[in-house]
Design an enzyme around this catalytic site. Structure first.
Site, short mmCIF file in Angstrom:
data_model
loop_
_atom_site.label_atom_id
_atom_site.label_comp_id
_atom_site.label_asym_id
_atom_site.label_seq_id
_atom_site.Cartn_x
_atom_site.Cartn_y
_atom_site.Cartn_z
CB CYS A 99 -14.18 4.99 -3.90
SG CYS A 99 -15.17 3.82 -3.19
CB CYS A 140 -18.66 6.56 -4.53
SG CYS A 140 -17.18 7.08 -3.98
CG HIS A 171 -0.60 1.46 13.42
ND1 HIS A 171 0.67 1.79 13.98
CD2 HIS A 171 -1.37 1.70 14.68
CE1 HIS A 171 0.61 2.10 15.29
NE2 HIS A 171 -0.49 1.96 15.74
CG ASP A 209 6.02 -4.85 6.81
OD1 ASP A 209 5.16 -5.86 7.08
OD2 ASP A 209 6.82 -4.56 7.65
CB CYS A 265 -14.37 5.59 0.07
SG CYS A 265 -15.35 6.95 -0.84
CE1 TYR A 280 1.39 5.78 4.89
CE2 TYR A 280 0.81 8.02 4.07
CZ TYR A 280 1.04 6.98 5.12
OH TYR A 280 1.00 7.52 6.52
#
Ligand code: NAD
Length: 273
Positions: free
Chosen positions: A165, A168, A123, A106, A131, A68
């Site tokens: 995250c 947390c 999406h 994008d 998280c 990604y």
């Protein structure tokens, strides 16, 4: 019926555009199936349909993140094109009567000037993370200081430590709807996107192949509501075939960078804005 006559039928009513990877192809972002596409590249070991899954994230989160972040680098370097700008310009003129549903992750619609709160990113977004343990549904920008890897390269340890995250401290995940997950209103506003379609007198699909399910629901809804439907794509696809079957449909066979500005001009003229 001609495009002009169809626009006369819908004139003044709300308009929903649904965009797919094809609108960003002229900006240099590969489509789903195109040559060298993100989905054909995958990682060195896995194909995209295995990689873009919650199951693979559970077994090898850094492999998924690396892929990604490589995609993010490509999207960050790309610039919005004339089709993105035409939609932003039309939104400024139509205001509340303009809706934009995108499958793209994008961020080019936002960068072109469309209002973030009027875009349904069904999406997800390649610029955001959340998280992985669901301590919150909040989304957070992926930190700018992360070093984005080349294709097939791992993420360095310093960058890994930033993919957590902020609330947390557990691992974060990309804010992306994966192949083994479902559409969700809280996370992706998918139901609201379909409501926008239901509310519209004109529904325009741009550069999508119809391989995912929300666009298929959307076209059914548009047909049931009697909306005028227009498809923009240089290739045939289920939306074009639908347009050919219905009296209230037509298609523009061409590149989004030419067809979208031309259509937006006609809408602006017919809607009197
Ligand atoms: P797809 O790749 O399945 O289909 C792309 C469509 O765009 C094809 O029908 C093709 O004919 C058309 N097209 C190609 N060049 C075009 C141009 N210049 N003008 C107009 N149309 C053109 O894409 P999809 O239907 O959006 O599904 C892809 C899935 O992959 C989505 O879930 C999306 O989230 C994801 N994806 C996103 C991006 C992105 O964010 N830019 C890129 C690739 C994939």
């Amino acid at each position: 019926m001609s495009l002009e006559a169809l626009l006369d039928q819908a004139a003044g009513k709300p308009v929903t555009f649904l965009t797919g990877a094809g609108i960003s192809a002229p900006s240099g972002i590969p489509t789903f199936r195109g040559k060298g596409g993100f989905w054909t590249v995958g990682s060195t070991v896995y194909r995209a349909q295995e990689l873009a899954t919650r199951a693979h994230f559970r077994s090898d989160p850094w492999d998924v993140w690396a892929w990604y972040l490589y995609r993010k680098a490509t999207c960050d370097q790309a610039k919005p094109n004339t089709a993105h700008f035409a939609l932003a310009n039309l939104e400024a003129r139509l205001g509340e009567r303009f809706h934009l549903v995108t499958q793209n992750v994008d961020g080019l619609h936002t960068r072109a000037g469309n209002r973030q709160d009027r875009i349904f990113e069904v999406h997800g977004s390649g610029r955001l993370m959340r998280c992985a343990r669901h301590c919150t549904m909040d989304r957070f920008p992926i930190p700018e200081s992360i070093v984005l890897p080349e294709a097939g390269q791992p993420i360095d340890e310093v960058s890994q430590a930033l993919l957590v995250c902020p609330k947390c401290g557990n691992m974060a995940r990309p804010h992306i709807l994966w192949f083994d997950e479902y559409y969700d209103e809280t996370l992706y506003r998918s139901q609201s996107a379909l409501h926008a379609v239901a509310d519209s007198g004109l529904f325009v699909t741009i550069g999508t192949s119809g391989a995912t399910s929300l666009p298929s629901y959307a076209i059914q809804i548009a047909n049931e509501r009697g909306a005028v439907v227009v498809d923009i794509n240089p290739e045939s696809n289920p939306f074009r075939r639908n347009a050919e079957r219905t009296l209230r449909g037509t298609f523009l066979d061409g590149d989004a960078t030419q067809a979208v500005p031309a259509l937006c001009d006609r809408i602006g003229h017919k809607w009197g804005v």
